[in-house]
Write an enzyme that holds these catalytic residues in place. Structure first.
Site, PDB file in Angstrom:
ATOM      1  N   TRP A 182      44.698  76.118  41.809  1.00  0.00           N
ATOM      2  CA  TRP A 182      45.222  77.464  42.101  1.00  0.00           C
ATOM      3  C   TRP A 182      45.756  78.062  40.795  1.00  0.00           C
ATOM      4  O   TRP A 182      46.506  77.415  40.072  1.00  0.00           O
ATOM      5  CB  TRP A 182      46.334  77.338  43.152  1.00  0.00           C
ATOM      6  N   ASP A 263      51.189  69.578  46.961  1.00  0.00           N
ATOM      7  CA  ASP A 263      51.255  70.990  47.329  1.00  0.00           C
ATOM      8  C   ASP A 263      50.535  71.120  48.668  1.00  0.00           C
ATOM      9  O   ASP A 263      49.318  70.946  48.743  1.00  0.00           O
ATOM     10  CB  ASP A 263      50.572  71.847  46.254  1.00  0.00           C
ATOM     11  N   LYS A 299      50.138  80.425  55.508  1.00  0.00           N
ATOM     12  CA  LYS A 299      48.827  80.449  56.144  1.00  0.00           C
ATOM     13  C   LYS A 299      48.856  79.884  57.562  1.00  0.00           C
ATOM     14  O   LYS A 299      48.366  80.512  58.489  1.00  0.00           O
ATOM     15  CB  LYS A 299      47.823  79.665  55.291  1.00  0.00           C
TER      16      LYS A 299
HETATM   17  N1  PLA Z   1      49.645  76.524  46.667  1.00  0.00           N
HETATM   18  C1  PLA Z   1      48.351  76.811  46.833  1.00  0.00           C
HETATM   19  C2  PLA Z   1      47.341  75.755  46.571  1.00  0.00           C
HETATM   20  C3  PLA Z   1      47.967  78.092  47.240  1.00  0.00           C
HETATM   21  O1  PLA Z   1      46.678  78.367  47.379  1.00  0.00           O
HETATM   22  C4  PLA Z   1      48.941  79.083  47.460  1.00  0.00           C
HETATM   23  C5  PLA Z   1      48.580  80.479  47.868  1.00  0.00           C
HETATM   24  C6  PLA Z   1      50.283  78.708  47.293  1.00  0.00           C
HETATM   25  C7  PLA Z   1      50.600  77.424  46.904  1.00  0.00           C
HETATM   26  C8  PLA Z   1      51.437  79.649  47.501  1.00  0.00           C
HETATM   27  O2  PLA Z   1      51.494  80.278  48.679  1.00  0.00           O
HETATM   28  P1  PLA Z   1      52.827  80.943  49.221  1.00  0.00           P
HETATM   29  O3  PLA Z   1      53.799  81.008  48.102  1.00  0.00           O
HETATM   30  O4  PLA Z   1      52.419  82.258  49.721  1.00  0.00           O
HETATM   31  O5  PLA Z   1      53.278  80.012  50.286  1.00  0.00           O
HETATM   32  N2  PLA Z   1      47.331  80.958  47.455  1.00  0.00           N
HETATM   33  C9  PLA Z   1      46.789  82.246  47.906  1.00  0.00           C
HETATM   34  C10 PLA Z   1      47.721  83.408  47.613  1.00  0.00           C
HETATM   35  C11 PLA Z   1      46.552  82.214  49.405  1.00  0.00           C
HETATM   36  C12 PLA Z   1      48.215  83.540  46.206  1.00  0.00           C
HETATM   37  O6  PLA Z   1      47.456  83.388  45.229  1.00  0.00           O
HETATM   38  O7  PLA Z   1      49.412  83.814  46.091  1.00  0.00           O
HETATM   39  C13 PLA Z   1      45.437  82.436  47.208  1.00  0.00           C
HETATM   40  O8  PLA Z   1      44.748  83.411  47.507  1.00  0.00           O
HETATM   41  O9  PLA Z   1      45.044  81.571  46.392  1.00  0.00           O
END
Ligand code: PLA
Length: 453
Positions: A182, A263, A299
């Protein structure tokens, strides 16, 4: 003359680390480091008659959230946002789970509720129930009071608090994260004061796990290093280790004293089962060893904007867990004082009521199943078009995303010609797709890969 500031506090060392990390990033244009590793403020402090901020450089949009910004600006009626991982219904609408609406109604109707501050560590019930959700109701670590859990600002905030604690109190500052991962991981972890290194994870040739590379890289990590693991539904690849592979990873990590930091942003979204998706975490806790877990309810409960999450430390003894918790308060208090009440109350209401919990699992499974059916529909649509290439990874990958293998040029083409928005690494959010839009997406992919090789 610009004042030179020599930083020596932990916060400033963190800033220095961030500056170093972002050396190639346009963001870093606003921060400068001199030869003595000190940070000089950017020249924004100099008044040039216009604004004291006249020299602030324009920052780029976030690689993921910026996709939504671009999408919102597009007037096309056929536009489709497959960027951010946000669940949409078959009608393409955001979903508030029924059980969430029910819990909210109960909270509103409860006249005894007040808006006092929560403790620094958050809502006690929420913390206990969150630990149970991820580690299992019968977890020996919970029974032994060896788990310290604090409510944080969703998954991101939980990662940030955990990382900052580690930077202050753990003897190793190096954290290994998967390649790819991510996009926010390296930023959150670096600014918290950790030093990021990558371990091999994904093999583009097989579009699967590079298990050998992963074992080699973790095998050569310094003893005690921290390792970030996606608990399930790896983002962006959709590729998870099998349980047997998890067991091997665990054995290797335990033999080298590597500290697991899970995570867990998608519990329930991978398989549709909360327990099945927590298996890798539970495997690590079962051997009595220590680990961290960051949980998000964005989610799986659709509570994106409520920012509800939890950070847990599983420790060797109850005494250590209690001291860890006392120090977590010192991390949290100067950052945001204490967490918000509303989202955590919704989660606690649902988790503690047997019927509501059950209703949640059904709604969660329906979301997971809809995503799985989108995978099949997209795969079938590409097959029927005879789109060049092997697209079986679309149905093999797990969770919210498909890592399509489309390159940046093909992504740009799809956005320009078809108004389909996705991250430039070719990741698409299957949760944003619906049956009506599948032909449009399949046409776009077909034309992109046929035209741009
Ligand atoms: N960890 C991972 C692996 C994630 O994909 C995301 C969110 C988070 C943590 C953090 O989410 P939160 O703080 O909202 O609980 N990833 C998203 C959104 C869904 C983003 O980038 O913020 C994504 O589209 O990758």
């Amino acid at each position: 003359m610009r004042p030179q500031i020599t930083y020596s506090s932990p916060t400033d060392r963190r800033l220095t680390a961030l500056v170093r990390h972002l050396a190639d990033d346009p963001f870093s244009a606003s921060l400068q480091m001199d030869s003595q590793n000190t940070i000089s403020p950017s020249p924004t402090a100099a008044f040039n008659g216009d604004s004291v901020f006249a020299n602030v450089v324009q920052a780029p949009e976030d690689p993921i959230l910026g996709v939504t910004v671009a999408y919102n600006k597009d007037p096309s009626p056929v536009k489709l946002n497959l960027g951010v991982g946000a669940y949409r219904t078959e009608e393409g609408k955001p979903l508030v789970l029924n059980v969430v609406s029910r819990a909210e109604q109960m909270l509103v109707n409860d006249q005894s509720r007040v808006k006092e501050y929560l403790p620094i560590t958050g809502l006690a019930d929420f913390n206990k129930l969150s630990a149970k959700l991820i580690f299992g109701a019968d977890s020996p670590a919970i029974q032994d009071n060896r788990v310290a859990t604090v409510q944080c600002l969703s998954g991101t905030g939980s990662l940030r608090v955990g990382a900052e604690f580690l930077a202050r109190h753990y003897h190793q500052r190096t954290i290994y994260i998967p390649l790819p991962t991510w996009g926010n991981h390296p930023k959150v972890l670096t600014i918290a004061g950790l030093s990021v290194k990558y371990y091999r994870y994904y093999d583009p040739a097989t579009r699967g796990l590079n298990f050998q590379g992963l074992l080699e890289d973790l095998g050569s990590a310094p003893s005690g290093a921290i390792v970030l693991l996606h608990a399930c539904a790896h983002n962006p690849t959709g590729v998870d280790p099998t349980l047997e592979q998890w067991d091997q990873i665990k054995q290797l990590m335990r033999s080298k004293g590597l500290l697991p930091f899970f995570d867990s942003a998608y519990q329930g979204f991978a398989s549709g089962s909360l327990d099945a998706d927590a298996q890798p975490v539970r495997l690590f806790v079962a051997d009595g060893g220590e680990c961290l877990a960051a949980q998000s309810y964005a989610k799986n409960m659709g509570l994106y904007g409520e920012r509800v999450g939890a950070l847990s430390f599983v420790c060797r003894t109850a005494d250590v867990a209690s001291r860890v918790e006392s120090q977590l308060k010192l991390v949290i208090r100067p950052m945001y004082s204490n967490p918000p009440l509303h989202g955590a109350s919704i989660v606690a209401t649902i988790l503690k009521d047997r019927d509501m919990f059950h209703e949640w699992t059904i709604e969660l499974k329906a979301m997971a199943d809809r995503i799985i059916s989108m995978r099949q529909q997209l795969f079938d649509a590409l097959q029927s078009r005879g789109t060049p290439g092997d697209w079986s990874h679309i149905i093999k990958q797990i969770g919210m995303f498909t890592f399509t293998g489309l390159n940046t040029e093909q992504v740009v083409f799809m956005t320009k010609e078809y108004h389909i928005y996705m991250t430039s690494d070719g990741r698409i959010s299957m949760a944003g797709l619906n049956s009506k839009k599948v032909p449009h997406l399949a046409d776009a992919i077909h034309e992109a890969v046929t035209r741009i090789v």
